[in-house]
Scaffold this active site. Structure first.
Site, short mmCIF file in Angstrom:
data_model
loop_
_atom_site.label_atom_id
_atom_site.label_comp_id
_atom_site.label_asym_id
_atom_site.label_seq_id
_atom_site.Cartn_x
_atom_site.Cartn_y
_atom_site.Cartn_z
N GLU A 215 0.88 -1.17 0.00
CA GLU A 215 0.00 0.00 0.00
C GLU A 215 0.92 1.22 0.00
O GLU A 215 1.42 1.62 1.05
CB GLU A 215 -0.90 -0.01 1.25
CG GLU A 215 -1.88 -1.18 1.30
CD GLU A 215 -3.07 -1.00 0.37
OE1 GLU A 215 -3.31 0.13 -0.08
OE2 GLU A 215 -3.74 -2.01 0.07
N CYS A 249 -2.30 9.58 2.57
CA CYS A 249 -1.86 8.96 1.30
C CYS A 249 -2.80 9.27 0.15
O CYS A 249 -2.37 9.34 -0.98
CB CYS A 249 -1.72 7.46 1.49
SG CYS A 249 -3.24 6.70 2.08
#
Ligand code: NAD
Length: 470
Positions: A215, A249
């Site tokens: 990720e 993010c």
């Protein structure tokens, strides 16, 4: 320094494997008890989580409730409601040539998994994967980020009291601690963090053929055209950008817009910041801080040579960076070359939506892309002609609140996915199970010698073509 929380002897994964091998973690009861334990830990120590997140990142308790504690609680509730269904083997059909036979897909836990977390959402980004790992019946080692030290310490202290300490361990420490862990045997490594460290993790895991979920981050673009309500767009944009002081993010990294849309948008952006954080965000209790002075200095360097439309104040000692907008940013500037991961929003001028798509396509695939337009054809063109982990129309970051949607990157923003059922699948092995009675021996059709009408029939059924020449 490495601190291991939990009980038992030996290296963390070895001790956990012994527990996993007893088979106890496979039962529905055990899985449910772990998820309920996690939920209790979050609820009973809410103040402690708020304090830890305030220390690490200056997060306001409401932000911690919504984007850390709340997201994990919702993930737990979602999993608890569906766990029995997810665990059930799924019957699938078999082709006629295999009949009589039955086939099932049986989800199995992988074993002992390693979850490595970043500092920006230091609670959510280790616990959300853990929900999936435990729901799927695994033992797990968590390695929270050393840069969010208060949250890491709280996790190490509290987790063993609420979940099976023989099946879940917290290992605290930095890069060396992670490297040491990567020399142990795990059945899956789930990593959230930067692309640079993601490469290291993938290389280490490749030595033992351990599957990895990566990720990662990247520069998530936003396209805005002149058909939308710019006041609402600006508020949503600045909310997504300034949440956790830009250290998210899926935060909008930069905006693509025509010069005239940019010019009309900037006053709305400035107003949105004032509405949310007042005239001086440095004094607002709602505005977060940069994780370390060094990270704030990096953001100051990114601003070198730019004249912000507003903002621009950086105070590394206070870990403060003001909400900042830079208009007409140069695509070759450092600001547009690396993931910003801070409260700075560059606007890059493009001539059209088509040029914006070409700009996105020419760069590494981002974790998210956002489009603000009322034109259906433009939305469809972004869907068709660009790629990204997720695509948001009209709202940044909102997709991660929907547990039915897979969360993950593509290309440079990572691979693998999680949240909800997708987490369960990531941490399960889908085992193929086929059962065929010995009588009648219908497989005799396939045995050599390869002659006669039966073989011709078999070839026709399998290939749809006549028998091949001898
Ligand atoms: P990072 O890669 O520096 O650190 C992540 C983890 O890796 C930490 O636990 C750290 O201790 C460990 N680590 C650091 N160096 C290592 C090394 N050499 N060997 C082994 N382990 C090492 O990431 P970060 O700075 O904590 O987080 C920021 C990055 O994470 C940004 O790029 C952001 O976009 C990304 N991110 C992605 C997501 C997502 O869900 N896709 C979420 C949050 C953050």
């Amino acid at each position: 320094m490495t601190v291991v929380a939990g009980s038992g002897t030996g290296t963390a994964p070895d001790a956990l494997r012994a527990r996993f091998d007893t088979g106890v973690t496979r039962s529905y009861r055990w899985r449910r008890a772990q998820l309920r334990g996690l939920r209790r830990m979050l609820r009973e120590h809410r103040d402690q989580w708020h304090a830890a997140l305030r220390t690490d990142l200056g997060k306001h308790p409401v932000e911690s409730d919504v984007a850390e504690i709340g997201i994990v609680l919702r993930e737990i509730d979602h999993a608890l409601r569906r766990l029995r269904r997810w665990m059930r083997p799924r019957r699938v059909g078999v082709p006629l040539v295999l009949a009589p036979a039955t086939a099932r897909i049986v989800p199995e836990p992988l074993g002992v998994v390693l979850v490595i977390g970043p500092w920006n959402y230091p609670l959510q980004l280790v616990l959300n994967p853990l929900v999936g790992a435990l729901a799927a019946g695994n033992a797990a080692v968590l390695k929270p980020s050393e840069l969010a030290g208060a949250t890491s310490a709280a996790l190490a202290a509290l987790l063993p009291r609420y979940v099976d300490p023989r099946a879940v361990r917290v290992v605290e420490g930095g890069a060396e601690a992670t490297q040491r862990l990567l020399h142990e045997r795990f059945d899956h490594v789930f990593f959230t963090g930067s692309e640079t460290v993601g490469r290291i993790i993938a290389q280490e895991a490749a030595r033992t053929l351990t599957p990895v979920t990566l990720e990662l981050g990247g520069k998530s673009p936003v396209f805005i055209d002149d058909t939308v309500d710019l006041a609402v767009t600006a508020r949503r944009l600045m909310w997504g950008k300034l949440l956790n002081a830009g250290q998210t993010c899926v935060a909008p990294d930069y905006v693509l817009a025509t010069p005239s849309t940019a010019q009309a948008l900037i006053p709305h952006l400035e107003r949105a910041v004032r509405e949310m954080y007042g005239d001086d965000p440095a004094r607002s209790p709602d505005y977060g801080r940069i994780v370390t002075p060094r990270h704030a200095e990096r953001l100051a360097e990114l601003l070198d040579g730019h004249r912000p439309s507003f903002g621009g104040t950086v105070s590394p000692a206070d870990r403060y960076v003001a909400p900042t907008v830079v208009d007409a940013a140069e695509p070759h500037s450092r600001l547009m070359q690396e993931e910003i991961f801070g409260p700075i929003l560059p606007i890059v001028h493009v001539a059209s939506a088509g040029e914006a798509r070409a700009f996105i396509r020419a760069r590494p695939a981002p974790l998210a892309a956002y489009v603000f337009t009322r034109r259906r054809a433009v939305r469809r063109a972004f869907l068709r002609e660009t790629t990204s982990g997720a695509l948001g129309f009209g709202a940044p970051a909102a997709h991660l609140g929907a547990p039915e949607l897979p969360f993950g990157g593509v290309g440079a923003s990572g691979h693998g996915r999680y949240h909800g059922r997708h987490s369960f699948d990531t941490f399960s092995h889908a085992r193929a199970v086929l059962r065929k009675p010995l009588h009648p021996d219908t497989m005799a059709l396939a045995y050599p010698p390869y002659r006669g009408w039966a073989k011709a029939l078999l070839v026709r059924v399998m290939t749809g073509m006549g028998r091949s020449a001898p």
